[in-house]
Every structure is written in structure tokens, then in C-alpha cells.
Design a protein around this motif. Sequence first.
Motif, short mmCIF file in Angstrom:
data_model
loop_
_atom_site.label_atom_id
_atom_site.label_comp_id
_atom_site.label_asym_id
_atom_site.label_seq_id
_atom_site.Cartn_x
_atom_site.Cartn_y
_atom_site.Cartn_z
N ALA A 70 -19.83 34.78 34.94
CA ALA A 70 -18.63 34.38 33.45
C ALA A 70 -18.18 33.11 33.14
CB ALA A 70 -17.94 35.93 32.90
N VAL A 71 -17.70 32.69 34.08
CA VAL A 71 -17.42 31.11 34.03
C VAL A 71 -18.01 30.50 33.20
CG1 VAL A 71 -15.87 29.38 35.15
CG2 VAL A 71 -15.04 32.38 34.99
N GLU A 72 -19.15 30.40 34.24
CA GLU A 72 -20.06 29.56 34.18
C GLU A 72 -20.46 29.51 32.86
OE1 GLU A 72 -24.27 28.67 35.61
OE2 GLU A 72 -22.70 29.50 37.06
N ASN A 73 -20.87 30.82 32.27
CA ASN A 73 -21.52 31.00 31.03
C ASN A 73 -20.32 30.63 30.07
OD1 ASN A 73 -23.84 32.10 31.69
ND2 ASN A 73 -23.40 34.18 31.72
N ALA A 74 -19.01 30.76 29.67
CA ALA A 74 -18.02 30.70 29.02
C ALA A 74 -17.99 28.70 29.16
CB ALA A 74 -16.26 30.61 29.14
N ALA A 75 -18.88 28.09 30.19
CA ALA A 75 -18.33 26.70 29.58
C ALA A 75 -19.78 26.05 29.40
CB ALA A 75 -18.16 25.65 31.68
N ASP A 76 -21.05 26.46 29.23
CA ASP A 76 -22.15 26.31 29.02
C ASP A 76 -21.84 26.27 27.03
OD1 ASP A 76 -23.47 25.61 31.64
OD2 ASP A 76 -24.49 27.90 31.73
N ASN A 77 -21.28 27.72 27.18
CA ASN A 77 -21.10 27.85 25.44
C ASN A 77 -20.62 27.06 24.75
OD1 ASN A 77 -22.91 30.08 25.31
ND2 ASN A 77 -21.21 32.22 26.08
N ALA A 78 -18.91 26.66 25.81
CA ALA A 78 -17.80 25.20 24.94
C ALA A 78 -18.65 24.28 24.64
CB ALA A 78 -17.06 25.97 26.33
N THR A 79 -19.72 23.62 25.81
CA THR A 79 -20.01 22.87 24.89
C THR A 79 -21.80 22.92 24.70
OG1 THR A 79 -21.99 23.37 26.91
CG2 THR A 79 -19.77 21.76 27.62
#
Length: 80
Positions: A70-79
Motif C-alpha cells: 500500500a505504501v509502495e502504491n501510494a508512492a507510485d500514485n504520488a509520482t
Amino acid sequence: MKKVALTVAVLALGLAACETKTENAVDNTAVENAAEADANAAAMSVDNALDAAGNEVTNAGDAIENAGEAVENAADNATN
């Protein structure tokens, strides 16, 4: 006649002694069976508790993995 009476008396005593030993053997077997049943129940309880603990550890590991994703997905979505 005395010999026959004596033989009958000895046989009767022998049977009485065998009956007592048989009753004791039955009682001992019952106690052993009960103890074995208790030991089996305790072992089953321990196995079940260990299985449940193992499942909880697995679930915790899965939750950590999901949180990391979830953290990884959130980081991808933020970029993006």
C-alpha cells in the motif's frame, strides 16, 4: 473324600484369587485408558494452540506485506 474336599477348596481359593487379579487388571486398564485419553486430549489442545499461533503469525506477516504494498502504491500514485 477329604482329598476331594481339599481339592475343591484349593480350586475355589484359586478362582477367588484369579477373580481379584482380573478385577484389578480391569481397573488398571480403565485407569490407563483414561490417562491415555487425557494425554491425547492435551496433545490435541497443544497442537491446536500451536496451529492457531502459526496462523496468527502468518496473518501478521501478510498484513505487513499488504501495508508495504500500500505504501509502495501510494508512492507510485504520488509520482504519477
